[in-house]
Design a protein around this motif. Structure first.
Motif, PDB file in Angstrom:
ATOM      1  N   GLY A 443       0.792  -1.228   0.000  1.00  0.00           N
ATOM      2  CA  GLY A 443       0.000   0.000   0.000  1.00  0.00           C
ATOM      3  C   GLY A 443       0.823   1.275   0.000  1.00  0.00           C
ATOM      4  O   GLY A 443       2.034   1.262  -0.239  1.00  0.00           O
ATOM      5  N   ARG A 444       0.146   2.382   0.284  1.00  0.00           N
ATOM      6  CA  ARG A 444       0.746   3.708   0.141  1.00  0.00           C
ATOM      7  C   ARG A 444       1.436   4.163   1.423  1.00  0.00           C
ATOM      8  O   ARG A 444       1.103   3.751   2.521  1.00  0.00           O
ATOM      9  CB  ARG A 444      -0.325   4.738  -0.248  1.00  0.00           C
ATOM     10  N   GLY A 445       2.384   5.065   1.218  1.00  0.00           N
ATOM     11  CA  GLY A 445       3.107   5.641   2.340  1.00  0.00           C
ATOM     12  C   GLY A 445       2.418   6.882   2.861  1.00  0.00           C
ATOM     13  O   GLY A 445       1.199   7.019   2.776  1.00  0.00           O
ATOM     14  N   VAL A 446       3.230   7.829   3.367  1.00  0.00           N
ATOM     15  CA  VAL A 446       2.667   9.017   4.022  1.00  0.00           C
ATOM     16  C   VAL A 446       3.283  10.322   3.505  1.00  0.00           C
ATOM     17  O   VAL A 446       2.884  11.393   3.911  1.00  0.00           O
ATOM     18  CB  VAL A 446       2.895   8.939   5.556  1.00  0.00           C
ATOM     19  N   THR A 447       4.249  10.216   2.579  1.00  0.00           N
ATOM     20  CA  THR A 447       5.040  11.388   2.203  1.00  0.00           C
ATOM     21  C   THR A 447       4.826  11.756   0.741  1.00  0.00           C
ATOM     22  O   THR A 447       5.142  10.955  -0.150  1.00  0.00           O
ATOM     23  CB  THR A 447       6.548  11.111   2.433  1.00  0.00           C
ATOM     24  N   LEU A 448       4.325  12.985   0.493  1.00  0.00           N
ATOM     25  CA  LEU A 448       4.124  13.420  -0.891  1.00  0.00           C
ATOM     26  C   LEU A 448       5.457  13.742  -1.567  1.00  0.00           C
ATOM     27  O   LEU A 448       5.711  13.338  -2.696  1.00  0.00           O
ATOM     28  CB  LEU A 448       3.188  14.639  -0.945  1.00  0.00           C
ATOM     29  N   ASP A 449       6.335  14.474  -0.870  1.00  0.00           N
ATOM     30  CA  ASP A 449       7.634  14.850  -1.472  1.00  0.00           C
ATOM     31  C   ASP A 449       8.724  13.861  -1.057  1.00  0.00           C
ATOM     32  O   ASP A 449       9.713  14.203  -0.421  1.00  0.00           O
ATOM     33  CB  ASP A 449       8.016  16.282  -1.073  1.00  0.00           C
ATOM     34  N   TRP A 450       8.533  12.613  -1.445  1.00  0.00           N
ATOM     35  CA  TRP A 450       9.421  11.533  -0.988  1.00  0.00           C
ATOM     36  C   TRP A 450      10.736  11.465  -1.760  1.00  0.00           C
ATOM     37  O   TRP A 450      11.713  10.897  -1.278  1.00  0.00           O
ATOM     38  CB  TRP A 450       8.690  10.194  -1.097  1.00  0.00           C
ATOM     39  N   LYS A 451      10.790  12.061  -2.955  1.00  0.00           N
ATOM     40  CA  LYS A 451      12.033  11.984  -3.754  1.00  0.00           C
ATOM     41  C   LYS A 451      13.032  13.032  -3.287  1.00  0.00           C
ATOM     42  O   LYS A 451      13.273  14.029  -3.953  1.00  0.00           O
ATOM     43  CB  LYS A 451      11.708  12.161  -5.234  1.00  0.00           C
ATOM     44  N   GLN A 452      13.580  12.806  -2.114  1.00  0.00           N
ATOM     45  CA  GLN A 452      14.547  13.740  -1.531  1.00  0.00           C
ATOM     46  C   GLN A 452      15.966  13.242  -1.762  1.00  0.00           C
ATOM     47  O   GLN A 452      16.173  12.056  -2.024  1.00  0.00           O
ATOM     48  CB  GLN A 452      14.253  13.904  -0.036  1.00  0.00           C
ATOM     49  N   PRO A 453      16.966  14.150  -1.698  1.00  0.00           N
ATOM     50  CA  PRO A 453      18.354  13.724  -1.902  1.00  0.00           C
ATOM     51  C   PRO A 453      18.720  12.576  -0.946  1.00  0.00           C
ATOM     52  O   PRO A 453      18.280  12.562   0.209  1.00  0.00           O
ATOM     53  CB  PRO A 453      19.168  14.982  -1.582  1.00  0.00           C
ATOM     54  N   PHE A 454      19.513  11.642  -1.434  1.00  0.00           N
ATOM     55  CA  PHE A 454      19.896  10.483  -0.615  1.00  0.00           C
ATOM     56  C   PHE A 454      20.750  10.904   0.577  1.00  0.00           C
ATOM     57  O   PHE A 454      21.562  11.821   0.489  1.00  0.00           O
ATOM     58  CB  PHE A 454      20.691   9.477  -1.463  1.00  0.00           C
ATOM     59  N   LYS A 455      20.550  10.174   1.688  1.00  0.00           N
ATOM     60  CA  LYS A 455      21.391  10.366   2.869  1.00  0.00           C
ATOM     61  C   LYS A 455      21.920   9.018   3.322  1.00  0.00           C
ATOM     62  O   LYS A 455      21.194   8.022   3.290  1.00  0.00           O
ATOM     63  CB  LYS A 455      20.573  10.982   4.018  1.00  0.00           C
ATOM     64  N   LEU A 456      23.168   8.995   3.766  1.00  0.00           N
ATOM     65  CA  LEU A 456      23.770   7.767   4.291  1.00  0.00           C
ATOM     66  C   LEU A 456      23.242   7.515   5.701  1.00  0.00           C
ATOM     67  O   LEU A 456      23.218   8.422   6.532  1.00  0.00           O
ATOM     68  CB  LEU A 456      25.297   7.937   4.333  1.00  0.00           C
ATOM     69  N   LEU A 457      22.769   6.295   5.965  1.00  0.00           N
ATOM     70  CA  LEU A 457      22.242   5.953   7.292  1.00  0.00           C
ATOM     71  C   LEU A 457      23.299   5.235   8.121  1.00  0.00           C
ATOM     72  O   LEU A 457      24.094   4.448   7.597  1.00  0.00           O
ATOM     73  CB  LEU A 457      21.011   5.052   7.161  1.00  0.00           C
ATOM     74  N   ASP A 458      23.303   5.497   9.422  1.00  0.00           N
ATOM     75  CA  ASP A 458      24.178   4.766  10.337  1.00  0.00           C
ATOM     76  C   ASP A 458      23.536   3.427  10.662  1.00  0.00           C
ATOM     77  O   ASP A 458      22.399   3.379  11.146  1.00  0.00           O
ATOM     78  CB  ASP A 458      24.358   5.546  11.651  1.00  0.00           C
ATOM     79  N   ILE A 459      24.255   2.348  10.402  1.00  0.00           N
ATOM     80  CA  ILE A 459      23.716   1.007  10.681  1.00  0.00           C
ATOM     81  C   ILE A 459      23.575   0.828  12.189  1.00  0.00           C
ATOM     82  O   ILE A 459      24.489   1.108  12.959  1.00  0.00           O
ATOM     83  CB  ILE A 459      24.628  -0.091  10.089  1.00  0.00           C
ATOM     84  N   GLY A 460      22.391   0.349  12.598  1.00  0.00           N
ATOM     85  CA  GLY A 460      22.160   0.055  14.017  1.00  0.00           C
ATOM     86  C   GLY A 460      21.848   1.268  14.874  1.00  0.00           C
ATOM     87  O   GLY A 460      22.025   1.218  16.088  1.00  0.00           O
ATOM     88  N   LYS A 461      21.345   2.340  14.261  1.00  0.00           N
ATOM     89  CA  LYS A 461      21.011   3.541  15.039  1.00  0.00           C
ATOM     90  C   LYS A 461      19.515   3.846  14.960  1.00  0.00           C
ATOM     91  O   LYS A 461      18.957   3.981  13.868  1.00  0.00           O
ATOM     92  CB  LYS A 461      21.790   4.759  14.526  1.00  0.00           C
ATOM     93  N   GLY A 462      18.874   3.975  16.141  1.00  0.00           N
ATOM     94  CA  GLY A 462      17.481   4.377  16.212  1.00  0.00           C
ATOM     95  C   GLY A 462      17.371   5.877  16.429  1.00  0.00           C
ATOM     96  O   GLY A 462      18.385   6.582  16.495  1.00  0.00           O
ATOM     97  N   GLU A 463      16.127   6.380  16.547  1.00  0.00           N
ATOM     98  CA  GLU A 463      15.963   7.811  16.811  1.00  0.00           C
ATOM     99  C   GLU A 463      14.716   8.064  17.644  1.00  0.00           C
ATOM    100  O   GLU A 463      13.740   7.306  17.594  1.00  0.00           O
ATOM    101  CB  GLU A 463      15.927   8.615  15.510  1.00  0.00           C
ATOM    102  N   GLN A 464      14.755   9.169  18.392  1.00  0.00           N
ATOM    103  CA  GLN A 464      13.606   9.549  19.213  1.00  0.00           C
ATOM    104  C   GLN A 464      12.657  10.403  18.386  1.00  0.00           C
ATOM    105  O   GLN A 464      13.069  11.335  17.712  1.00  0.00           O
ATOM    106  CB  GLN A 464      14.073  10.330  20.449  1.00  0.00           C
ATOM    107  N   LEU A 465      11.363  10.058  18.439  1.00  0.00           N
ATOM    108  CA  LEU A 465      10.347  10.807  17.694  1.00  0.00           C
ATOM    109  C   LEU A 465       9.564  11.751  18.597  1.00  0.00           C
ATOM    110  O   LEU A 465       9.058  12.777  18.149  1.00  0.00           O
ATOM    111  CB  LEU A 465       9.372   9.843  17.006  1.00  0.00           C
ATOM    112  N   LYS A 466       9.433  11.402  19.888  1.00  0.00           N
ATOM    113  CA  LYS A 466       8.677  12.239  20.818  1.00  0.00           C
ATOM    114  C   LYS A 466       9.259  12.095  22.221  1.00  0.00           C
ATOM    115  O   LYS A 466       9.656  10.994  22.604  1.00  0.00           O
ATOM    116  CB  LYS A 466       7.192  11.820  20.816  1.00  0.00           C
TER     117      LYS A 466
END
Length: 584
Positions: A443-466
């Motif tokens: 199914g569908r995602g949540v982001t209209l402007d999803w084609k953003q420049p690529f970013k390198l992700l750190d393997i094994g890193k989470g993040e706080q949302l709230k």
């Protein structure tokens, strides 16, 4: 108003009382019945329309349910269901608490074997035939399998064994040159040659000791009935090659067989698909994968794409169109797909192996033995992860975190949104030390402007949302959307852990030292999944916090819309909120 013939038929016994010349009228009525209901209720259309005559002929000639009839995959079993006592409830097909879209033993004595994944019918029917022989029973055993499914390794394993038995087994090859997408491979070319008369009759089926007959026109009822009656008298394993047209009887379904496999809502009279209003929507996750792999492959010449028979469903078709020599549809062959990817990886290629979560289960040994044990950097993209909705228990991708988490040398990442999916694909193709499984939903995602420049992700890193004070909710993947809604007015923290393996242990130590109560939420079986990983971390580090797991309970979830099923298992925002409130 003249009563329809179909209205008088509730069982195959009643069908067998008809005169043979009346069956063509019944076929037309059955087709219209399927079209009218699927037009409004949705479902798998083309496959069932293609076997209307074959379905009628099988129940007319054989003494079902005493004679055992198996439908491979089961996409084509709608006519079978309607003729076997489910006509009046067929409108509930694939809906919550309604009948299943696939054959199901608990639903009807006429459903001899539950199907949903391909290529199982020959092995199961052979097992039944051997059982009948051992019990001294005189029964017929019929497996109806498509040309896309018979090319699978498991189908050949069944044929190979059956050929050295004297089992009363009839395999019907329903040859329409298409599964969900057009059939591929050398066997498909071989069957095409047989149909065109350019292939000699001493064929591959006869070489496996099967009595081969055909090909015959599967829409000519008299011919099909005549041949089935003849085959009832033939001893041992036999195969009838039947030519059909997928979508037969609805012009658009015959012309666009891929789209009309499961077309959604459409106009029953014209066949025109229901048009969505022109509002801009977020993309489907499969399309994010499909467009992103093309973008990456243009920059990295070593990238290759692999899918087992799902180019449209996975959106690898975009790469097949633009870079055809580096994108491979290997047919319904998940084991081969995984080991093919492993072979490519040994030679420095960067294989993206895209398989639905539920179908990757079929290649479990290959993931362990051929990829992980040799520590080869294959990139697995698991589409249709989590609850998938109306396809039900055979198709839910709710076990992958559990069955993958125990495998060494495997990274597991669950993107929260489309941008995260793009970024992990970008990061993975730059070269990881291990293989990686990336799981995302239908199914569908949540982001209209999803084609953003690529970013390198750190393997094994989470993040706080709230940030909150009372407890911490840990989640992975797109279920974060439900949690954000659930905790809008609650003083709780929310963390997207992102990686199920390796876990972000630095972040987890902080969380366990800061909050007394931890809640994990996942769109996966709670048994052995993400929450289990959190509990293992707590046990290993001697934490005594209260840990509550929310996820799919330890039972098979049936069919219904994703929203309905989330309510059923407690993964909707209201249920999550209620659970959290009991812990505050």
């Amino acid at each position: 108003m003249k009563k329809r013939l179909l209205d008088t038929i509730n069982t195959p016994e009643e069908l067998r009382l008809l005169q043979q010349e009346d069956l063509t009228v019944l076929a037309k009525e059955l087709r219209n019945f399927i079209i009218n209901i699927v037009a409004t209720k949705e479902g798998h259309l083309g496959a069932s329309l293609g076997v209307v005559e074959l379905t009628i002929a099988l129940h007319y000639v054989f003494n079902t349910p005493e004679d055992l009839l198996l439908w491979d995959v089961g996409h084509q079993a709608y006519g079978h269901k309607i003729l076997t006592g489910r006509k009046d409830i067929f409108h509930t097909n694939r809906q919550l608490s309604g009948i299943s879209g696939f054959p199901k033993r608990s639903e009807s004595e006429y459903d001899a074997f539950g199907t949903g994944h391909s290529s199982t019918s020959i092995s199961a029917a052979l097992g039944m035939a051997i059982a009948s022989k051992l019990k001294g029973e005189n029964k017929h055993h019929i497996a109806v399998i498509g040309d896309a499914s018979i090319a699978s390794g498991m189908a050949f394993e069944g044929l190979n064994h059956a050929g050295v038995t004297d089992a009363n087994l009839l395999v019907i090859l329903n040859d329409n040159a298409i599964g969900i997408d057009p059939s591929v491979g050398a066997l498909k070319q071989y069957l095409t040659n047989i149909k065109k008369g350019t292939q000699k009759r001493n064929n591959i089926i006869e070489a496996l000791n099967f009595d081969y007959s055909g090909p015959i026109d599967g829409h000519d009822l008299d011919t099909v009935i005549s041949e089935l009656k003849r085959l009832k008298t033939v001893k041992g394993p036999k195969l009838l090659h039947v030519i059909t047209t997928k979508g037969k009887g609805l012009k658009q379904a015959e012309t666009d067989q891929v789209k009309y496999h499961a077309p959604g809502k459409f106009d029953a009279k014209t066949g025109d698909l229901a048009v969505n209003p022109n509002t801009k929507q977020p993309p489907k996750y499969q399309d994010v994968f499909g467009y992103t792999i093309v973008e990456l492959a243009k920059q990295n010449k070593n990238i290759v794409g692999i899918t087992p028979a799902m180019p449209t469903g996975s959106s690898l078709k975009y790469m097949m169109d633009e870079i055809p020599d580096r994108a491979f549809d290997v047919g319904i062959a998940e084991q081969h797909a995984v080991t093919l990817a492993a072979g490519m990886a040994t030679q420095g290629l960067v294989p993206f192996c895209n398989i639905y979560s539920t179908f990757l289960q079929r290649a479990y040994d290959q993931i362990i033995h051929d990829v992980a044990l040799q520590d080869l950097p294959v990139i697995f993209c698991l589409d249709r992860a989590g609850l998938v909705g109306e396809d039900g228990a055979t198709h839910h991708g709710v076990f992958d975190l559990s069955y993958l988490r125990s495998i060494p040398n495997l990274i597991i990442f669950v993107p929260r949104n489309e941008v995260e999916l793009r970024n992990i694909m970008y990061t993975a193709q730059l070269g990881l030390e291990h293989s990686i499984a990336i799981r995302y939903p239908r199914g569908r995602g949540v982001t209209l402007d999803w084609k953003q420049p690529f970013k390198l992700l750190d393997i094994g890193k989470g993040e706080q949302l709230k940030q909150g004070k009372q407890l911490a909710v840990l989640s992975i993947g797109t279920i974060a959307k439900n949690i954000s809604k659930a905790i809008e007015n609650l003083e709780v923290s929310h963390y997207d852990m992102r990686f199920v393996k390796p876990l972000d242990e630095t972040l987890l130590h902080h969380i366990f030292k800061t909050y007394d109560t931890i809640v994990s939420v996942e769109d996966n079986a709670v048994t052995g999944g993400f929450g289990s990983a959190i509990l293992e971390f707590a046990a290993a580090n001697n934490y005594k916090n209260i840990v509550k797991l929310i996820g799919i309970p330890d039972k098979f979830v049936e069919h219904g819309s994703i929203e309905e099923l989330q309510v059923l298992v407690g993964l909707d925002s209201k249920s999550i909120s209620a659970t959290i409130k009991t812990l505050i």
